[in-house]
Write an enzyme that holds these catalytic residues in place. Sequence first.
Site, PDB file in Angstrom:
ATOM      1  N   HIS A  35      -9.346  -3.997 -21.608  1.00  0.00           N
ATOM      2  CA  HIS A  35      -8.207  -3.903 -22.539  1.00  0.00           C
ATOM      3  C   HIS A  35      -8.522  -4.481 -23.920  1.00  0.00           C
ATOM      4  O   HIS A  35      -7.707  -4.369 -24.825  1.00  0.00           O
ATOM      5  CB  HIS A  35      -6.933  -4.599 -22.004  1.00  0.00           C
ATOM      6  CG  HIS A  35      -6.363  -3.941 -20.788  1.00  0.00           C
ATOM      7  ND1 HIS A  35      -5.015  -3.980 -20.476  1.00  0.00           N
ATOM      8  CD2 HIS A  35      -6.941  -3.211 -19.811  1.00  0.00           C
ATOM      9  CE1 HIS A  35      -4.806  -3.320 -19.351  1.00  0.00           C
ATOM     10  NE2 HIS A  35      -5.971  -2.845 -18.923  1.00  0.00           N
ATOM     11  N   ASP A  74      -7.694   7.197 -16.972  1.00  0.00           N
ATOM     12  CA  ASP A  74      -7.230   6.950 -18.341  1.00  0.00           C
ATOM     13  C   ASP A  74      -7.683   5.558 -18.763  1.00  0.00           C
ATOM     14  O   ASP A  74      -7.934   4.693 -17.920  1.00  0.00           O
ATOM     15  CB  ASP A  74      -5.694   7.074 -18.433  1.00  0.00           C
ATOM     16  CG  ASP A  74      -4.960   6.098 -17.520  1.00  0.00           C
ATOM     17  OD1 ASP A  74      -5.432   5.864 -16.383  1.00  0.00           O
ATOM     18  OD2 ASP A  74      -3.925   5.547 -17.926  1.00  0.00           O
ATOM     19  N   GLU A 103      -2.226   5.237 -15.573  1.00  0.00           N
ATOM     20  CA  GLU A 103      -2.095   3.843 -15.146  1.00  0.00           C
ATOM     21  C   GLU A 103      -1.862   2.917 -16.335  1.00  0.00           C
ATOM     22  O   GLU A 103      -1.048   2.003 -16.277  1.00  0.00           O
ATOM     23  CB  GLU A 103      -3.342   3.405 -14.369  1.00  0.00           C
ATOM     24  CG  GLU A 103      -3.135   2.160 -13.504  1.00  0.00           C
ATOM     25  CD  GLU A 103      -3.279   0.848 -14.236  1.00  0.00           C
ATOM     26  OE1 GLU A 103      -2.788  -0.168 -13.738  1.00  0.00           O
ATOM     27  OE2 GLU A 103      -3.888   0.815 -15.332  1.00  0.00           O
TER      28      GLU A 103
HETATM   29 ZN   LIG Z   1      -7.154  -0.521 -14.565  1.00  0.00          ZN
END
Ligand SMILES: [Zn+2]
Length: 477
Positions: free
Chosen positions: A443, A104, A169
Amino acid sequence: MNADAIADRAQGAWGALAEIDSFIERTHDERLADYLEFLRIPSIGTLHAHDADTQRAAGFLVERLRNMGFDNVEASPTGGHPIVYADWLHAEGAPTVLVYTHYDVQPVDPLDLWDRPPFDPVVENGRVYARGAADDKSHGHLHLWAARAWLETQGRLPVNLRIVFEGEEESGSEHFDAWILANRHRLTADLAMISDTGFFEGNHPAITVGLRGLVYMQIDVTGSRLDLHSGSFGGNVQNPANALATIISKLKNEDGTITVPGFYDEVRDLTDQERSEFERLSLDESSFIKDHGLYEIWGDPEFSVLQRRGAQPTLDVNGIWGGFSGEGSKTIIPAHAHAKVSCRIVPDMDPDKTFERVSDYVASIAPEGVKVDVVLTNHGMWSRTPIDNPFVQTAADCLEEVFGERPFYLYEGGSVPAGATFSDKLGLPVLLLGFTQPDDQAHAPNESMRLDNYEGGLRTLVRYWDRLGAKAGQARE
Ligand SMILES: [Zn+2]
């Protein structure tokens, strides 16, 4: 074993690796195309609109693991996104490694800050740009191809592998621990390898051997049923917001050390080797300050920045609220006030005991006239693997062979839930081996993966399986 046999074996091992390296060279374009195909699947696990995509990413892995001859391949249901499980257990006498990555990825907003569409991967400047290119599809894909390189050229793996690829996760691993516990009978192993971390600043190879644990709690201070008129009641009641401030102010000394009695009692001293590893790492403090927009670095003067991050516990207020904070003035005594407080814990602290100590201490310093509750929100265990563990040293040898320098050993300040689970629930040594770079923008918009790190990672993994298998062979003779 006689000298000739040793020479034969060396030749044999060399022969296998030479064949594997040539397979790696010859399949470069096919591998890159396959990696980009994986990256085109927008498997944002936390958004239900992408549930079908997340399933598709699991299917991508399942199909490839089946095709290369893994056994027991499945997208195992968890109650959320499935865990992709597969094993290959035919290397008799060799160690069994439980490999973890996640398929993911993080959401992509703010989309306007991306220079290229996040799920239409672009190769540029020696990097692949896409959401998930580094975190963590790089590693999932690397593990597929490391196993494939062995199986396709040698018809075998030198070690036994159990693959666990998670799909939640980035959204809190809600079903992970329960799945691990329910499946522990088929997760026996000698080592857990988590590939979800990377190299040290400056692209120096690194192995993460330490993670901190976490104890998260909330302090609730209540003084009355409803907010009170500060004119009618001021001076006659305890103010919950003031009381909370009093409590918080007593949790730490001025030098940053934590006042909770017994808090540090179980903190393990660093070994000489660990201490010298910390000294090898140089952190450029001025760019650390600049990069993160800090006012200045502050903390227990007895330790360095990296020691405070990797080997010391913390206690921090994460948020604080209560009463009136709108525009203008409102003359009240708030009915209640709250704070979220978290502790990062290190070996050999116990999460339950830490919570108990903090909550007992808060009770002992709570001002009179209010009700104070401390509620545990969640906690997770730390993990630390000794540097001289043979699995760690063998990984270091392989990194050095491929990347040309001895790796650093890192102690991360954060927590990787899978690390705590494998160490605490399965009792396995945990090795965090990954190949991403600190500037990969995981991210964030414009996430990327360096292709030379990817290719070096692949060569490191195929060598690591080879060494672990060969060591087991020597031990048997
Ligand atoms: Zn990661």
